[in-house]
Design a protein around this motif. Structure first.
Motif, PDB file in Angstrom:
ATOM      1  N   TRP A   1      51.356  53.510  24.401  1.00 44.35           N
ATOM      2  CA  TRP A   1      50.394  52.415  24.440  1.00 44.35           C
ATOM      3  C   TRP A   1      49.533  52.412  23.184  1.00 44.35           C
ATOM      4  N   ALA A   2      48.960  51.257  22.917  1.00 47.77           N
ATOM      5  CA  ALA A   2      48.006  51.111  21.823  1.00 47.77           C
ATOM      6  C   ALA A   2      46.797  50.347  22.337  1.00 47.77           C
ATOM      7  N   PRO A   3      45.620  50.607  21.765  1.00 48.18           N
ATOM      8  CA  PRO A   3      44.449  49.832  22.181  1.00 48.18           C
ATOM      9  C   PRO A   3      44.710  48.331  22.044  1.00 48.18           C
ATOM     10  N   GLY A   4      44.315  47.606  23.075  1.00 49.29           N
ATOM     11  CA  GLY A   4      44.545  46.168  23.090  1.00 49.29           C
ATOM     12  C   GLY A   4      45.763  45.748  23.880  1.00 49.29           C
ATOM     13  N   ASP A   5      46.661  46.680  24.212  1.00 52.47           N
ATOM     14  CA  ASP A   5      47.819  46.334  25.039  1.00 52.47           C
ATOM     15  C   ASP A   5      47.348  45.799  26.379  1.00 52.47           C
ATOM     16  N   ARG A   6      48.036  44.764  26.868  1.00 53.91           N
ATOM     17  CA  ARG A   6      47.620  44.111  28.110  1.00 53.91           C
ATOM     18  C   ARG A   6      48.742  44.132  29.142  1.00 53.91           C
ATOM     19  N   VAL A   7      48.322  44.281  30.386  1.00 55.06           N
ATOM     20  CA  VAL A   7      49.203  44.181  31.547  1.00 55.06           C
ATOM     21  C   VAL A   7      48.541  43.217  32.514  1.00 55.06           C
ATOM     22  N   VAL A   8      49.303  42.261  33.016  1.00 49.37           N
ATOM     23  CA  VAL A   8      48.755  41.306  33.978  1.00 49.37           C
ATOM     24  C   VAL A   8      49.544  41.424  35.280  1.00 49.37           C
ATOM     25  N   LEU A   9      48.854  41.783  36.334  1.00 47.89           N
ATOM     26  CA  LEU A   9      49.430  41.868  37.669  1.00 47.89           C
ATOM     27  C   LEU A   9      49.029  40.624  38.446  1.00 47.89           C
ATOM     28  N   GLU A  10      50.004  39.956  39.037  1.00 54.27           N
ATOM     29  CA  GLU A  10      49.739  38.769  39.844  1.00 54.27           C
ATOM     30  C   GLU A  10      50.275  38.997  41.251  1.00 54.27           C
ATOM     31  N   LEU A  11      49.372  39.154  42.204  1.00 52.82           N
ATOM     32  CA  LEU A  11      49.721  39.345  43.605  1.00 52.82           C
ATOM     33  C   LEU A  11      49.589  38.015  44.331  1.00 52.82           C
TER      34      LEU A  11
ATOM     35  N   ARG B   1      49.725  50.346  42.180  1.00 53.12           N
ATOM     36  CA  ARG B   1      50.130  50.285  43.583  1.00 53.12           C
ATOM     37  C   ARG B   1      50.383  48.835  43.973  1.00 53.12           C
ATOM     38  N   ILE B   2      51.558  48.565  44.519  1.00 53.82           N
ATOM     39  CA  ILE B   2      51.872  47.244  45.040  1.00 53.82           C
ATOM     40  C   ILE B   2      51.597  47.280  46.537  1.00 53.82           C
ATOM     41  N   PRO B   3      50.575  46.557  47.006  1.00 51.31           N
ATOM     42  CA  PRO B   3      50.155  46.677  48.413  1.00 51.31           C
ATOM     43  C   PRO B   3      51.286  46.367  49.378  1.00 51.31           C
ATOM     44  N   GLU B   4      51.280  47.072  50.511  1.00 50.38           N
ATOM     45  CA  GLU B   4      52.346  46.887  51.494  1.00 50.38           C
ATOM     46  C   GLU B   4      52.347  45.492  52.086  1.00 50.38           C
ATOM     47  N   TRP B   5      51.212  44.784  52.057  1.00 50.50           N
ATOM     48  CA  TRP B   5      51.155  43.439  52.617  1.00 50.50           C
ATOM     49  C   TRP B   5      51.732  42.392  51.671  1.00 50.50           C
ATOM     50  N   CYS B   6      51.936  42.745  50.408  1.00 51.10           N
ATOM     51  CA  CYS B   6      52.277  41.760  49.379  1.00 51.10           C
ATOM     52  C   CYS B   6      53.748  41.354  49.472  1.00 51.10           C
ATOM     53  N   ARG B   7      53.990  40.080  49.685  1.00 51.87           N
ATOM     54  CA  ARG B   7      55.361  39.575  49.788  1.00 51.87           C
ATOM     55  C   ARG B   7      55.983  39.335  48.416  1.00 51.87           C
ATOM     56  N   GLU B   8      55.197  38.837  47.478  1.00 48.46           N
ATOM     57  CA  GLU B   8      55.696  38.561  46.141  1.00 48.46           C
ATOM     58  C   GLU B   8      54.646  38.966  45.115  1.00 48.46           C
ATOM     59  N   PHE B   9      55.113  39.472  43.982  1.00 50.33           N
ATOM     60  CA  PHE B   9      54.199  39.794  42.899  1.00 50.33           C
ATOM     61  C   PHE B   9      54.960  39.702  41.582  1.00 50.33           C
ATOM     62  N   ARG B  10      54.205  39.717  40.503  1.00 49.37           N
ATOM     63  CA  ARG B  10      54.800  39.737  39.171  1.00 49.37           C
ATOM     64  C   ARG B  10      53.884  40.517  38.250  1.00 49.37           C
ATOM     65  N   VAL B  11      54.477  41.323  37.399  1.00 53.56           N
ATOM     66  CA  VAL B  11      53.742  42.076  36.395  1.00 53.56           C
ATOM     67  C   VAL B  11      54.286  41.707  35.023  1.00 53.56           C
ATOM     68  N   ARG B  12      53.408  41.299  34.145  1.00 56.54           N
ATOM     69  CA  ARG B  12      53.781  41.007  32.767  1.00 56.54           C
ATOM     70  C   ARG B  12      53.201  42.083  31.862  1.00 56.54           C
ATOM     71  N   CYS B  13      54.073  42.725  31.114  1.00 61.16           N
ATOM     72  CA  CYS B  13      53.680  43.789  30.196  1.00 61.16           C
ATOM     73  C   CYS B  13      54.451  43.589  28.903  1.00 61.16           C
ATOM     74  N   GLY B  14      53.753  43.164  27.858  1.00 65.41           N
ATOM     75  CA  GLY B  14      54.450  42.845  26.623  1.00 65.41           C
ATOM     76  C   GLY B  14      55.390  41.679  26.838  1.00 65.41           C
ATOM     77  N   ASP B  15      56.641  41.862  26.470  1.00 64.21           N
ATOM     78  CA  ASP B  15      57.628  40.792  26.642  1.00 64.21           C
ATOM     79  C   ASP B  15      58.489  40.996  27.883  1.00 64.21           C
ATOM     80  N   ARG B  16      58.057  41.882  28.767  1.00 63.94           N
ATOM     81  CA  ARG B  16      58.834  42.157  29.973  1.00 63.94           C
ATOM     82  C   ARG B  16      58.076  41.715  31.215  1.00 63.94           C
ATOM     83  N   THR B  17      58.836  41.363  32.265  1.00 67.89           N
ATOM     84  CA  THR B  17      58.275  40.977  33.558  1.00 67.89           C
ATOM     85  C   THR B  17      58.914  41.827  34.637  1.00 67.89           C
TER      86      THR B  17
END
Length: 641
Positions: free
Chosen positions: A505-515, A473-489
Motif C-alpha cells: 500500500w501507499a498513502p492515499g490508496d483508497r478502498v470503497v466498500l458498498e454494502l 468483515r462482510i456482515p452475515e446479513w448482507c445479501r450483496e456487496f461490492r469492494v473497489r480497490c484500485g482497478d479491481r472489484t
C-alpha cells in the motif's frame, strides 16, 4: 514517501493480551470523530458519565463507603450486598472517558471517589460495605448471594482501566490488596487455604486475568483458572442459576442466569487465550454456537425468563416476556470480542454488531438520562407496567442499578471493540467514521453507516515496500456487496466472512466498500413458537419495530403486515435524532368483543369471521430508539395473517 505508522495501537483498552497469548488477533483501536457511534459516545461523555456521581450519591452508594471509612454516620443504604459495584463500574467508565477527552471535573470526581474507596478498605485488603456494615464483618459465608468476589472483580477492572489510562496506582493498589486477600483465602483442596469456593455471580475470573495482564503476576491467572474450573461441582448447591450444575468443560448449552453465564464464558475465553487450554477453547466455541442457534433473540438479546434472569429452553424466545437484560447484551459483546481475538473468525463480530445496534443500545435513552433494565420485543396495548427493574418504561435509575454504569463503561471503551491487527495487517470488524490504527497502518474511514452502506477507506500511513492485508468483515446479513480497490472489484468474501486485500500500500490508496442496505423481512426458525407466522423488519444491522405513537387510531395487537407489498425506506432527520424508517403495508382488524369465552372447537367456525381489515401504513423505527417518546405499544415481530 511511505511512512511507518507514528501512532501505535492504544494500550488502554479493556483487553490487553499478555506476551505469550495464543490469540490469532490483537486489539487495535479506532479514533471515532463522526457518525452514528460518535454521536452516541458524545451523549455518554457529556450526559451519562457526568451524572454518575450525583446518582451514586443520591442512591447511597458513596454514603456507604463513607460509613465503612468511618467518616460518616447513619444507616447502610441499599437492599443488595453488591451496591459497591455501581461505583466501580462508574469509575471504569470515567477512566476510559478520560482517555478520550481530558476533563478536570471528571478527573476530580475520580480522584475523590478513588480516595473514598481506599479509605473504606480494611487493613488486610478486604472491601465490601454490605458485609463490613450490615453483617458485622462476616466474610465469605454466603458465597451464593453475597457477591463479594463479584464486587472484587468490578473493582479490579476499574483499577486496571485507571492505571492504563493515567499510569497512577492509587486504585490499582487497592485492587491488588483485595486480590491478594482473596488469593490468601481461596484455593482447591490440599492447597492449605481455608475456602474451596466460588462466587454465585462470576466476574472476578475475567478481572483476575486482566490483572495478570497488567501486573505480570502469574498467581492472578492461576486464581482465575481455579475459579472457572470449580464452577459446576456443587459448591453452591448444584444449581444452574449460579453456574454450578455442570462443569464448564462438559456443558453442551448455556443455562442459568444469563449475565453470570456470559461473564464466566468471557473468562474461559481469556484463559484459553493466555494458556492455550484446548478444553476451555472447545467449550467456549461449543457454547457460543449453541447459544446463537437456539437461545438468542433477533436483537442479540439474551435471557428468556424474568424470574431468574435466565436462559430458557432451546428456541424458547418469548416476545413480551423476554428479559434480555442490558447487562447480558454487554456481557455478550465482551465474550464475543474475546472469541474473535482468540479465533480470528468473523462470526463473533457479526453477533457483536447485531447486539451493539439493537439489544445493547436500546438500554439507554437517546438523551443519555434514562435506562432500560429489560428489553422486551413486544409491549402489548394496555400494558400494565410493573415499574422498577422490570419496567418496560425508561427509568432514571434502579434499585439494582447494574445496567446504567455498565452501559457507560462499554460506550466509553467502544473503540477497542472495533478493529484488530496481526503480523500481516489490519482487520476492520465494525464500520465507523474515524481512524483505524494498527502496528502496520493507519486507515481513515468515512461513512454514514448504518444509514448508508458506503464505507470509503483511505490509507494514511503504511510501511514502505512491505505488503500487508486489509481485511474487511462482510456482515452475515448482507445479501450483496461490492469492494473497489484500485482497478479491481470484489463481490465475494472468503468462507469465514472476511474479504482480504493484500498488496503493498501507499498513502492515499483508497478502498470503497458498498454494502446493499435493502430492507428485508426475517422469519424465525419454526421451532420458535412465540413468533410462528410472524416476520420482523430489518435493514442492515438494525432490527426495526412498530410503536403505537406512530399508528394513531388503534393499537398494535390487531395489526397484520402484508408481505406481498414492497418495503419502502424513508429517512426522517426530524425523528428520534435522525433515523431511517421502513414503511410497510398492512391492515388493522377491528374485531368484535369475544363475549364471555374467546375459544371455540377447532373443527367449528372461528370465534370471529375472517376480516381483511382496513389498510394501514406501518412505520417501523429502529428498535434501539423505542420508548423515547410517549408510552404505548411496541412490537418487533409482526403477524402475517
Amino acid at each position: 514517501m511511505p511512512r511507518t505508522p507514528s501512532v501505535p495501537p492504544s494500550p488502554t483498552g479493556p483487553v490487553r493480551l499478555g506476551p505469550d497469548a495464543r490469540a490469532v488477533l490483537r486489539p487495535a483501536t479506532v479514533g471515532l470523530d463522526a457518525g452514528f457511534w460518535h454521536t452516541r459516545r458524545e451523549v455518554n461523555a457529556h450526559t451519562s458519565v457526568p451524572q454518575g456521581p450525583g446518582l451514586l450519591e443520591s442512591a447511597g452508594n458513596l454514603h456507604n463507603l463513607r460509613l465503612a471509612a468511618g467518616t460518616a454516620e447513619g444507616e447502610f443504604r441499599g437492599g443488595y450486598p453488591f451496591v459497591d459495584t455501581d461505583v466501580y463500574k462508574w469509575l471504569e467508565a470515567a477512566a476510559w472517558q478520560l482517555a478520550q477527552e481530558p476533563s478536570g471535573d471528571l478527573e476530580a470526581h475520580v480522584d475523590r471517589i478513588t480516595a473514598l474507596v481506599a479509605d473504606a478498605q480494611q487493613p488486610d485488603g478486604y472491601l465490601n460495605t454490605w458485609f463490613q456494615l450490615v453483617k458485622g464483618g462476616e466474610r465469605y459465608q454466603d458465597l451464593r448471594w453475597g457477591h463479594e468476589l463479584y464486587c472484587a472483580g468490578h473493582l479490579i477492572q476499574a483499577a486496571v482501566a485507571h492505571h492504563r489510562v493515567t499510569g497512577r496506582t492509587e486504585l490499582l493498589d487497592v485492587a491488588r490488596r483485595f486480590a491478594d486477600q482473596v488469593d490468601s483465602v481461596f484455593g482447591p483442596p490440599g492447597s492449605g487455604k481455608p475456602i474451596d469456593g466460588i462466587d454465585g455471580h462470576p466476574e472476578v475470573e475475567t478481572a483476575l486475568v486482566e490483572l495478570y495482564r497488567e501486573t505480570g503476576e502469574r498467581r492472578y491467572l492461576d486464581l482465575a483458572a481455579y475459579f472457572v474450573d470449580r464452577h459446576g461441582h456443587g459448591l453452591l448447591g448444584g444449581e444452574a442459576y449460579c453456574q454450578d450444575r455442570v462443569p464448564l468443560r462438559e456443558a453442551t448449552n448455556v443455562e442459568g442466569h444469563a449475565v453470570r453465564q456470559l461473564y464466566l464464558l468471557a473468562a474461559a475465553a481469556d484463559l484459553a487465550t493466555e494458556t492455550g487450554d484446548p478444553g476451555l477453547r472447545a467449550a467456549a466455541e461449543r457454547l457460543w454456537q449453541a447459544m446463537t442457534t437456539t437461545k438468542t433473540h433477533l436483537t442479540g438479546g439474551l435471557g428468556a425468563h424474568h424470574d431468574e434472569e435466565d436462559f430458557g429452553d432451546p428456541y424458547e424466545l418469548p416476545n413480551e416476556r423476554a428479559y434480555c437484560e442490558t447487562c447480558a447484551a454487554i456481557a455478550s459483546v465482551q465474550w464475543s470480542w474475546r472469541m474473535a481475538l482468540l479465533t480470528g473468525e468473523a462470526r463473533y463480530s457479526d453477533l457483536i454488531e447485531r447486539t451493539l445496534y439493537n439489544g445493547f443500545l436500546a438500554g439507554v435513552s437517546l438523551d443519555g438520562e434514562r435506562w432500560l433494565y429489560v428489553n422486551p420485543l413486544q409491549v402489548r396495548d394496555g400494558h400494565t407496567d410493573p415499574g422498577g427493574d422490570q419496567s418496560a418504561r425508561r427509568t432514571r435509575w434502579f434499585r439494582c442499578a447494574c445496567c446504567p454504569p455498565n452501559v457507560m463503561r462499554l460506550l466509553a471503551s467502544l473503540e477497542h471493540y472495533l478493529a484488530s491487527g496481526d503480523d500481516d495487517g489490519l482487520q476492520i470488524h465494525q464500520y465507523v467514521a474515524g481512524r483505524y490504527r494498527s502496528d502496520l497502518a493507519v486507515v481513515r474511514a468515512e461513512t454514514d453507516y448504518p444509514w448508508h452502506g458506503t464505507v470509503a477507506l483511505t490509507v494514511e500511513e503504511t510501511p514502505a515496500d512491505r505488503p500487508w492485508t486489509l481485511s474487511l468483515r462482510i456482515p452475515e446479513w448482507c445479501r450483496e456487496f461490492r469492494v473497489r480497490c484500485g482497478d479491481r472489484t470484489y463481490d465475494a468474501p472468503a468462507a469465514d466472512g472476511w474479504l482480504r486485500l493484500e498488496r503493498t500500500w501507499a498513502p492515499g490508496d483508497r478502498v470503497v466498500l458498498e454494502l446493499t442496505l435493502e430492507p428485508r423481512l426475517t422469519a424465525a426458525d419454526p421451532r420458535v413458537d412465540a413468533v410462528r407466522g410472524c416476520v420482523a423488519i430489518e435493514r442492515g444491522p438494525l432490527v426495526y419495530c412498530l410503536e403505537g405513537v406512530d399508528h394513531p387510531g388503534g393499537g398494535l395487537d390487531d395489526v397484520v403486515v402484508d408481505t406481498t407489498r414492497p418495503l419502502a425506506v424513508k429517512h426522517r432527520p426530524d425523528l428520534l435524532g435522525g433515523v431511517t424508517t421502513v414503511v410497510a403495508a398492512g391492515r388493522r382488524r377491528h374485531l368484535p368483543d369475544p363475549g364471555w369465552w374467546p375459544y371455540a372447537p377447532a373443527d367449528q367456525s372461528p370465534r370471529h369471521p375472517r376480516q381483511e381489515g382496513e389498510p394501514v401504513e406501518l412505520t417501523a423505527v429502529p428498535y434501539y430508539a423505542w420508548a423515547n417518546r410517549e408510552d404505548g405499544g411496541m412490537r418487533v415481530w409482526l403477524p402475517t395473517s
